[in-house]
Write a protein that holds these residues in place. Structure first.
Motif, PDB file in Angstrom:
ATOM      1  N   PRO A 171      52.375 -32.842 -12.916  1.00 14.80           N
ATOM      2  CA  PRO A 171      53.129 -31.794 -12.218  1.00 14.80           C
ATOM      3  C   PRO A 171      53.836 -32.360 -11.003  1.00 14.80           C
ATOM      4  O   PRO A 171      53.460 -33.407 -10.466  1.00 14.80           O
ATOM      5  CB  PRO A 171      52.044 -30.786 -11.822  1.00 14.80           C
ATOM      6  CG  PRO A 171      50.787 -31.590 -11.757  1.00 14.80           C
ATOM      7  CD  PRO A 171      50.918 -32.658 -12.792  1.00 14.80           C
ATOM      8  N   THR A 180      56.224 -27.518 -10.326  1.00 11.95           N
ATOM      9  CA  THR A 180      56.881 -27.662 -11.625  1.00 11.95           C
ATOM     10  C   THR A 180      55.857 -28.131 -12.637  1.00 11.95           C
ATOM     11  O   THR A 180      55.234 -29.184 -12.468  1.00 11.95           O
ATOM     12  CB  THR A 180      58.040 -28.671 -11.557  1.00 11.95           C
ATOM     13  OG1 THR A 180      59.065 -28.165 -10.700  1.00 11.95           O
ATOM     14  CG2 THR A 180      58.635 -28.914 -12.938  1.00 11.95           C
ATOM     15  N   GLU A 182      55.183 -29.292 -16.552  1.00 16.40           N
ATOM     16  CA  GLU A 182      56.001 -29.903 -17.593  1.00 16.40           C
ATOM     17  C   GLU A 182      55.157 -30.256 -18.815  1.00 16.40           C
ATOM     18  O   GLU A 182      54.047 -30.787 -18.697  1.00 16.40           O
ATOM     19  CB  GLU A 182      56.673 -31.170 -17.052  1.00 16.40           C
ATOM     20  CG  GLU A 182      57.625 -31.836 -18.034  1.00 16.40           C
ATOM     21  CD  GLU A 182      58.358 -33.020 -17.398  1.00 16.40           C
ATOM     22  OE1 GLU A 182      59.328 -33.510 -18.004  1.00 16.40           O
ATOM     23  OE2 GLU A 182      57.955 -33.437 -16.293  1.00 16.40           O
ATOM     24  N   ARG A 201      61.372 -32.214 -23.528  1.00 14.42           N
ATOM     25  CA  ARG A 201      60.623 -31.788 -22.348  1.00 14.42           C
ATOM     26  C   ARG A 201      60.952 -30.330 -22.028  1.00 14.42           C
ATOM     27  O   ARG A 201      62.112 -29.899 -22.108  1.00 14.42           O
ATOM     28  CB  ARG A 201      60.982 -32.644 -21.135  1.00 14.42           C
ATOM     29  CG  ARG A 201      60.682 -34.135 -21.323  1.00 14.42           C
ATOM     30  CD  ARG A 201      59.185 -34.377 -21.365  1.00 14.42           C
ATOM     31  NE  ARG A 201      58.856 -35.788 -21.446  1.00 14.42           N
ATOM     32  CZ  ARG A 201      58.590 -36.437 -22.574  1.00 14.42           C
ATOM     33  NH1 ARG A 201      58.623 -35.775 -23.733  1.00 14.42           N
ATOM     34  NH2 ARG A 201      58.282 -37.716 -22.546  1.00 14.42           N
ATOM     35  N   ARG A 203      60.052 -27.381 -18.899  1.00 15.04           N
ATOM     36  CA  ARG A 203      59.499 -27.266 -17.556  1.00 15.04           C
ATOM     37  C   ARG A 203      59.534 -25.815 -17.078  1.00 15.04           C
ATOM     38  O   ARG A 203      60.490 -25.088 -17.371  1.00 15.04           O
ATOM     39  CB  ARG A 203      60.293 -28.143 -16.573  1.00 15.04           C
ATOM     40  CG  ARG A 203      60.421 -29.587 -17.006  1.00 15.04           C
ATOM     41  CD  ARG A 203      61.303 -30.370 -16.067  1.00 15.04           C
ATOM     42  NE  ARG A 203      61.620 -31.673 -16.629  1.00 15.04           N
ATOM     43  CZ  ARG A 203      62.658 -31.921 -17.411  1.00 15.04           C
ATOM     44  NH1 ARG A 203      63.496 -30.933 -17.717  1.00 15.04           N
ATOM     45  NH2 ARG A 203      62.865 -33.122 -17.878  1.00 15.04           N
ATOM     46  N   ARG A 205      59.458 -23.747 -13.509  1.00 14.13           N
ATOM     47  CA  ARG A 205      59.588 -23.839 -12.058  1.00 14.13           C
ATOM     48  C   ARG A 205      58.979 -22.572 -11.459  1.00 14.13           C
ATOM     49  O   ARG A 205      59.550 -21.485 -11.568  1.00 14.13           O
ATOM     50  CB  ARG A 205      61.061 -23.960 -11.666  1.00 14.13           C
ATOM     51  CG  ARG A 205      61.873 -24.924 -12.527  1.00 14.13           C
ATOM     52  CD  ARG A 205      61.621 -26.367 -12.186  1.00 14.13           C
ATOM     53  NE  ARG A 205      62.490 -27.263 -12.947  1.00 14.13           N
ATOM     54  CZ  ARG A 205      62.538 -28.578 -12.791  1.00 14.13           C
ATOM     55  NH1 ARG A 205      61.746 -29.160 -11.910  1.00 14.13           N
ATOM     56  NH2 ARG A 205      63.340 -29.319 -13.526  1.00 14.13           N
ATOM     57  N   GLY A 213      64.754 -27.448 -19.609  1.00 10.92           N
ATOM     58  CA  GLY A 213      64.274 -28.532 -20.454  1.00 10.92           C
ATOM     59  C   GLY A 213      65.419 -29.386 -20.942  1.00 10.92           C
ATOM     60  O   GLY A 213      66.593 -29.077 -20.726  1.00 10.92           O
ATOM     61  N   THR A 233      68.395 -29.072 -16.183  1.00 10.90           N
ATOM     62  CA  THR A 233      67.361 -29.696 -15.374  1.00 10.90           C
ATOM     63  C   THR A 233      67.715 -29.600 -13.900  1.00 10.90           C
ATOM     64  O   THR A 233      68.756 -29.058 -13.527  1.00 10.90           O
ATOM     65  CB  THR A 233      67.174 -31.172 -15.777  1.00 10.90           C
ATOM     66  OG1 THR A 233      66.005 -31.698 -15.157  1.00 10.90           O
ATOM     67  CG2 THR A 233      68.382 -32.013 -15.385  1.00 10.90           C
TER      68      THR A 233
END
Length: 498
Positions: A171, A180, A182, A201, A203, A205, A213, A233
């Protein structure tokens, strides 16, 4: 083949005999075969093949410390183990799914090649050439019932695996996203030539309650690689100051964040070409598009507030940017013991061709670790950026301040499209006479830098002198700004230069 420890007491000879017995039980009649499928790293394949053709090698399959007085005569292959090298190897060193730690004074007279695992070398180790790094290639090892080890170059069946720890990646914490989280998934193409390796990926927030992602596709061919990537991102141009973990700790504990951030949709196509052995050089070509959006400072939770708490995040221009970036660089080991890396890059965007912005930016970086007396060393670092006369948008600005660049400044106290920074750090490790002192390093550092925008009143260059100590990964230093007011601060952090 020999493993020797000359001129020691009987107790040392007895320990050596025990070590020889252990090593002999590892090596014994064990042999190594190599199956090359032509899709591994050619230099690594050749290094292993030469060792096997000479047929005069020793095998380590257990975690081993090769002490300062010990010598392995000839070649050494380390298989699924960790080697801590303080002594001497007179031949080649091959690590397969292994971690090689070359400590100060450790010597390898031949070639070092890492086929899976990693190489972690001190600048005070003595190597004949820069290690051959095939750590990203999926070499495999199989042990037969007769004790023979079969090493296979990449070529297994394609497979999907969870990234990080069961799909969870480390994180991160910062002032615009707070925490964050992930998760990731990786695809390995195996022996296929046309299928790409892939990384996906996703993520979350937390403070913005937002998901983003990206997806990256990679086609390795030899030492070169072509790539495609895209997604949504959060980006920063200041990641060089502190790695993700360190910056997250500073933000959570003391409200110190050494980066500016912006959100971007993006799509990129890249090509990296890498050449050379003793001197390795590379060329990167990147075609990119991004749509930038500003992020506001959310003032997330922190345990303490040092130096006034979180600073405001830089606002960027909401615009489409299409650019081409070309970078060249080289890395080498001067005299077999001094890592040196130099990189130069230029990025060009033209609104008449695509996007909304036009600019040209030049940049570069330098790092070198130079041994001096005994185990002492001088570390030189530098980084710079300058645009053409038309300037560059805020999404290409860089910042200075805080631990990792100029601690006498508040984080991102200086920012602009023009930036330079350099540091010289002299490190004095204490002799390992006691277990605690063996991890203590005293250091003296001079650093200077500035960041500004053309046409705005330019603030004076910051000159910083510091003295401090490192204990393991932790460091503390007293920094003094050599300007008119001689501002002095005590800074605590994680030493990323060890």
């Amino acid at each position: 083949m020999s493993l020797t420890r000359p001129g020691k007491r009987r107790a040392g000879i007895a320990c050596l005999g025990l070590a020889l017995a252990v090593f002999a039980s590892d090596a014994g009649a064990q042999r190594v075969e190599f199956r090359s499928r032509g899709v591994g790293l050619p230099l690594a394949d050749q290094a292993l093949s030469r060792v096997l053709e000479r047929d005069d090698y020793r095998i380590f399959t257990r975690d081993t410390v090769l002490a300062e007085e010990e010598t392995v005569g000839g070649d050494l292959i380390v298989i699924r183990a960790a080697l801590r090298l303080e002594g001497r190897i007179t031949g080649d060193l091959i690590g397969v799914q292994s971690d090689i730690f070359a400590r100060p004074g450790g010597t390898v007279e031949g070639v070092v090649a890492v086929l899976g695992g990693g190489f972690y070398g001190s600048s005070l180790a003595e190597l004949s050439a820069q290690p051959i790094d095939a750590s990203l290639y999926a070499y495999t090892v199989q042990e037969r019932e007769d004790g023979t080890y079969v090493i296979s170059a990449p070529g297994a069946a394609p497979k999907v695996r969870l990234a990080g720890f069961y799909g969870l990646l480390a994180p991160q914490y910062d002032r615009v996203n707070a925490l964050t989280l992930e998760v990731g998934l990786d695809f390995e193409r195996g022996a296929s030539v046309w299928l790409p390796d892939a990384s996906a990926r996703l993520r979350y927030r937390t403070v913005r309650e937002d998901l983003d992602g990206d997806l990256e596709l990679r086609w390795p061919f030899g030492r070169h690689i072509a790539s495609l990537s895209g997604g949504l991102t959060v980006r920063s141009n200041d990641r060089w100051i502190n790695p993700n973990l360190e910056n997250s700790i500073y933000a959570f504990v003391a409200a110190i964040d050494t980066r500016n951030y912006y959100e971007a949709d993006f799509a990129e196509a890249g090509l990296r070409l890498e050449f050379g052995t003793g001197v390795r050089w590379w060329t990167d070509l990147l075609l990119g598009w991004e749509r930038a959006r500003p992020l506001t400072n959310r003032e997330p939770f922190s345990l303490f507030e040092a130096r006034g708490g979180f600073q405001d995040n830089l606002a960027v221009i909401e615009a489409d940017d299409a650019s081409v970036k070309i970078a060249v660089g080289l890395s080498t080991w001067i005299g077999g013991s001094t890592p040196l890396e130099i990189g130069l890059e230029v990025e060009r965007a033209d609104a008449d061709v695509a996007g909304d912005l036009s600019f040209t930016i030049f940049g570069g970086h330098l790092s070198a670790e130079i041994p001096t007396t005994g185990r002492q060393e001088l570390i030189l670092e530098g980084r710079a950026q300058a645009p053409s006369s038309s300037g560059a948008p805020p999404q290409r600005w860089r910042a200075l301040g805080g631990w990792g660049s100029l601690p006498t400044l508040r984080p991102v106290e200086r920012e602009g499209d023009r930036m330079w920074w350099g540091a010289a750090t002299y490190r004095v490790p204490l002799r390992p006479r006691a277990s605690l002192l063996s991890r203590v390093v005293l250091w003296l550092q001079y650093a200077a830098g500035n960041a500004w925008i053309e046409g705005v009143e330019r603030q004076p260059t910051v000159h910083s002198l510091a003295i401090g100590a490192t204990f393991g990964p932790l460091a503390a230093g007293i920094y003094t700004d050599l300007g008119d007011d001689f501002k002095t601060v005590l800074a605590l952090g994680i030493d990323t230069r060890r």
